[in-house]
Design a protein around this motif. Structure first.
Motif, PDB file in Angstrom:
ATOM      1  N   GLU A 399       0.823  -1.213   0.000  1.00 37.90           N
ATOM      2  CA  GLU A 399       0.000   0.000   0.000  1.00 37.90           C
ATOM      3  C   GLU A 399       0.864   1.273   0.000  1.00 37.90           C
ATOM      4  OE1 GLU A 399      -0.066  -2.428   2.305  1.00 37.90           O
ATOM      5  OE2 GLU A 399      -2.086  -3.190   2.556  1.00 37.90           O
ATOM      6  N   HIS A 400       0.228   2.409  -0.163  1.00 37.94           N
ATOM      7  CA  HIS A 400       0.970   3.676  -0.023  1.00 37.94           C
ATOM      8  C   HIS A 400       1.428   3.790   1.427  1.00 37.94           C
ATOM      9  CE1 HIS A 400       2.213   7.790  -0.047  1.00 37.94           C
ATOM     10  NE2 HIS A 400       2.015   7.847  -1.371  1.00 37.94           N
ATOM     11  N   VAL A 401       2.695   4.104   1.613  1.00 40.63           N
ATOM     12  CA  VAL A 401       3.251   4.056   2.957  1.00 40.63           C
ATOM     13  C   VAL A 401       2.558   5.044   3.907  1.00 40.63           C
ATOM     14  CG1 VAL A 401       5.176   5.655   2.484  1.00 40.63           C
ATOM     15  CG2 VAL A 401       5.411   3.897   4.242  1.00 40.63           C
ATOM     16  N   GLN A 402       2.134   6.212   3.374  1.00 43.59           N
ATOM     17  CA  GLN A 402       1.492   7.194   4.256  1.00 43.59           C
ATOM     18  C   GLN A 402       0.143   6.682   4.760  1.00 43.59           C
ATOM     19  OE1 GLN A 402       3.070   9.557   5.533  1.00 43.59           O
ATOM     20  NE2 GLN A 402       4.839   9.352   4.188  1.00 43.59           N
ATOM     21  N   ASP A 403      -0.546   5.917   3.945  1.00 39.61           N
ATOM     22  CA  ASP A 403      -1.820   5.332   4.389  1.00 39.61           C
ATOM     23  C   ASP A 403      -1.586   4.315   5.501  1.00 39.61           C
ATOM     24  OD1 ASP A 403      -3.240   6.874   2.604  1.00 39.61           O
ATOM     25  OD2 ASP A 403      -3.195   5.364   1.014  1.00 39.61           O
ATOM     26  N   LEU A 404      -0.511   3.551   5.346  1.00 41.84           N
ATOM     27  CA  LEU A 404      -0.191   2.559   6.387  1.00 41.84           C
ATOM     28  C   LEU A 404       0.140   3.261   7.702  1.00 41.84           C
ATOM     29  CD1 LEU A 404       2.051  -0.060   4.549  1.00 41.84           C
ATOM     30  CD2 LEU A 404      -0.252  -0.381   5.455  1.00 41.84           C
ATOM     31  N   LEU A 405       0.982   4.294   7.621  1.00 38.33           N
ATOM     32  CA  LEU A 405       1.401   4.983   8.848  1.00 38.33           C
ATOM     33  C   LEU A 405       0.205   5.663   9.514  1.00 38.33           C
ATOM     34  CD1 LEU A 405       4.873   6.491   7.820  1.00 38.33           C
ATOM     35  CD2 LEU A 405       4.335   4.243   8.766  1.00 38.33           C
ATOM     36  N   TRP A 406      -0.680   6.205   8.689  1.00 42.68           N
ATOM     37  CA  TRP A 406      -1.884   6.834   9.248  1.00 42.68           C
ATOM     38  C   TRP A 406      -2.702   5.794  10.019  1.00 42.68           C
ATOM     39  CZ3 TRP A 406      -7.049   5.704   8.876  1.00 42.68           C
ATOM     40  CH2 TRP A 406      -7.917   6.639   9.471  1.00 42.68           C
ATOM     41  N   ASP A 407      -2.892   4.642   9.390  1.00 43.04           N
ATOM     42  CA  ASP A 407      -3.734   3.611  10.006  1.00 43.04           C
ATOM     43  C   ASP A 407      -3.118   3.106  11.314  1.00 43.04           C
ATOM     44  OD1 ASP A 407      -5.995   2.052  10.126  1.00 43.04           O
ATOM     45  OD2 ASP A 407      -5.052   0.355   9.100  1.00 43.04           O
ATOM     46  N   LEU A 408      -1.819   2.825  11.300  1.00 43.00           N
ATOM     47  CA  LEU A 408      -1.170   2.333  12.521  1.00 43.00           C
ATOM     48  C   LEU A 408      -1.247   3.400  13.608  1.00 43.00           C
ATOM     49  CD1 LEU A 408       1.994   0.679  10.898  1.00 43.00           C
ATOM     50  CD2 LEU A 408      -0.100  -0.451  11.650  1.00 43.00           C
ATOM     51  N   GLY A 409      -1.047   4.644  13.204  1.00 43.89           N
ATOM     52  CA  GLY A 409      -1.066   5.755  14.164  1.00 43.89           C
ATOM     53  C   GLY A 409      -2.430   5.893  14.824  1.00 43.89           C
ATOM     54  N   GLN A 410      -3.499   5.839  14.011  1.00 45.95           N
ATOM     55  CA  GLN A 410      -4.824   6.037  14.609  1.00 45.95           C
ATOM     56  C   GLN A 410      -5.213   4.845  15.491  1.00 45.95           C
ATOM     57  OE1 GLN A 410      -8.029   4.583  13.802  1.00 45.95           O
ATOM     58  NE2 GLN A 410      -7.074   3.076  12.437  1.00 45.95           N
ATOM     59  N   ALA A 411      -4.763   3.629  15.128  1.00 44.92           N
ATOM     60  CA  ALA A 411      -5.078   2.454  15.968  1.00 44.92           C
ATOM     61  C   ALA A 411      -4.295   2.520  17.281  1.00 44.92           C
ATOM     62  CB  ALA A 411      -4.765   1.166  15.208  1.00 44.92           C
ATOM     63  N   LEU A 412      -3.053   3.025  17.229  1.00 45.84           N
ATOM     64  CA  LEU A 412      -2.271   3.167  18.466  1.00 45.84           C
ATOM     65  C   LEU A 412      -2.863   4.249  19.373  1.00 45.84           C
ATOM     66  CD1 LEU A 412       1.350   2.765  17.057  1.00 45.84           C
ATOM     67  CD2 LEU A 412       0.219   1.234  18.663  1.00 45.84           C
ATOM     68  N   GLU A 413      -3.452   5.275  18.760  1.00 46.79           N
ATOM     69  CA  GLU A 413      -4.099   6.315  19.575  1.00 46.79           C
ATOM     70  C   GLU A 413      -5.242   5.719  20.387  1.00 46.79           C
ATOM     71  OE1 GLU A 413      -5.430   9.763  17.370  1.00 46.79           O
ATOM     72  OE2 GLU A 413      -3.356  10.040  16.682  1.00 46.79           O
TER      73      GLU A 413
END
Ligand code: PLP
Length: 423
Positions: A399-413
């Motif tokens: 996937e696009h790396v920024q989409d992955l980082l966004w998803d991991l970030g929001q789940a960690l929040e």
């Protein structure tokens, strides 16, 4: 002028000749159970070679007989797989477990001793610890920190040194990314080998796919893959492969013929299609994984990241990584601060990354090893290997790396918010 093409350049056509099929550019699916012989003499000659009744002549090509023995989709695929690992021969199976079970059954008999690395994939662990002892095979596990001297002593202490037949290693290990030194395993195998009874070293290279580690170049006799993972790469097929030296592979292929656990022509065709993009997919996955691992390392809710690309001089496994691996891979495990509750909050909070077991596909997946893939492993052993309630395993996709980082970030929040509410 001489030029050797690289495997990624050969994946589109190697081993297939369009004249076999009306000029078709691509190898079609040879959906047939059996093949017609030109004459009875030809049929006899094909069987003589297939059943090892005589040596194959120098110019002789093994003839097609019956799709349990051979089929063009499997043979072309096997020839292509050999290129990455520089193997003499390959055999494809209906699953990774079928490939692994066939290796274990072929090289172990009643009264023999197996030395195996810990941790291994949960299914492999079950076969080794639950099934092989029922067959009268003694099994002895070792860990990433077991030294060469300790390994030799462990084998000698069983009183069965002469019965050590197989060393089975999974490296990097699933899910911790622990590394084992294959050259050390070779030396231990040689220590216990005799001219009549060589000790075979087999390596599950699933985690590194055919790109990032080549166990045969480090002394292994056989390489095993769950082709369901990077080789298939699209999470739509279950398959396995064994590759290696000719003498060992002839034994593997013979047992496959009689167990009948070969892959189907359709699976062979799907895997050939997948191999065309193996290089592109895996490189993108490795790039994304590095960004994901760096992001997780810097996140306050994350206690520890298990990612090979982060190994530093002095870390356990660093020297092995330098010698044995070509990349950090695309598997990242991490421990959240907390335990199972926090790990589950993260998994349930993901939007793009899917909550599913398996790995190596184009899509990113997350799972909880302690309660999922490794739920069947004895709890004390799990703990010793660091597979705890707080560990999450990620297989990073394309996937696009920024989409992955966004998803991991929001789940960690969501984990963070849950912790704050409880505090
Ligand atoms: N080896 C490893 C490292 C795995 O992760 C798996 C499956 O997850 C297997 C082998 C088994 O492969 P399959 O599911 O294709 O039978």
């Amino acid at each position: 002028m001489q030029h050797s093409f690289r495997p990624e350049s050969l994946m589109m056509g190697y081993g297939y000749h369009p004249e076999w099929s009306e000029g078709a550019l691509k190898c079609p699916i040879f959906q047939t159970s059996t093949f017609v012989f030109n004459s009875a003499e030809q049929g006899k000659a094909f069987f003589e070679v297939a059943y090892g009744l005589r040596e194959q002549g120098p110019q002789e090509v093994p003839g097609l007989i019956y799709s349990r023995l051979n089929n063009p989709d499997l043979e072309v695929l096997e020839d292509r797989l050999c290129l990455w690992d520089q193997a003499d021969q390959a055999a494809v199976f209906e699953s990774g477990m079928a490939a692994i079970a066939t290796v274990l059954l072929e090289f172990l008999s009643q009264g023999d001793l197996l030395l195996y690395s810990n941790p291994v994939y949960g299914g492999t662990d079950h076969f080794i610890t639950q099934f092989l002892p029922r067959m009268g095979v003694e099994v002895l596990g070792f860990f990433p920190d077991t030294t060469e001297e300790e390994l030799i002593q462990m084998v000698e202490a069983t009183g069965k040194s002469a019965r050590l037949k197989l060393i089975y290693v999974e490296t990097p290990a699933n899910p911790t990314n622990a590394l084992f030194d294959l050259e050390l395993c070779r030396r231990v195998a040689d220590h216990f080998s005799s001219a009549e009874e060589p000790v075979t070293v087999a390596v599950d290279n699933t985690y590194m796919g055919p790109l990032w580690q080549h166990p045969l170049a480090h002394g292994a006799d056989l390489v095993v893959y769950s082709a369901t993972k990077y080789i298939g790469g699209h999470s739509d097929v279950i398959a396995g492969a064994v590759l290696g030296k000719k003498d060992r592979m002839q034994r593997i292929k013979a047992l496959r013929t009689f167990l009948g656990n070969m892959a189907s022509p359709h699976t062979g065709w799907l895997l050939m299609r997948s191999l065309e993009t193996l290089h592109l997919r895996m490189n993108r996955q490795a790039e994304n994984a590095r960004a994901v691992a760096d992001f997780l390392r810097d996140h306050p809710v994350v206690e520890k990241v298990h990612y090979l690309g982060h190994l530093q001089p002095g870390d356990p496994g660093y020297d092995i990584f330098q010698r044995q691996l070509k990349a950090g891979g695309a598997m990242v495990a991490f421990d959240v601060r907390g335990g199972e509750r926090e790990a589950f909050a993260f998994l349930n909070g993901l939007a793009l990354v899917k909550l599913a077991v398996s790995l190596g596909g184009t899509e990113s997946l997350a799972q909880h090893p302690a309660t999922m893939t490794h739920a069947g492993v004895e709890p004390a052993l799990r703990e010793r290997m660091g597979i705890t309630g707080k560990m999450v395993r990620l297989s990073v996709g394309v996937e696009h790396v920024q989409d992955l980082l966004w998803d991991l970030g929001q789940a960690l929040e969501k984990v963070d918010a849950g912790q704050k509410i409880r505090d």
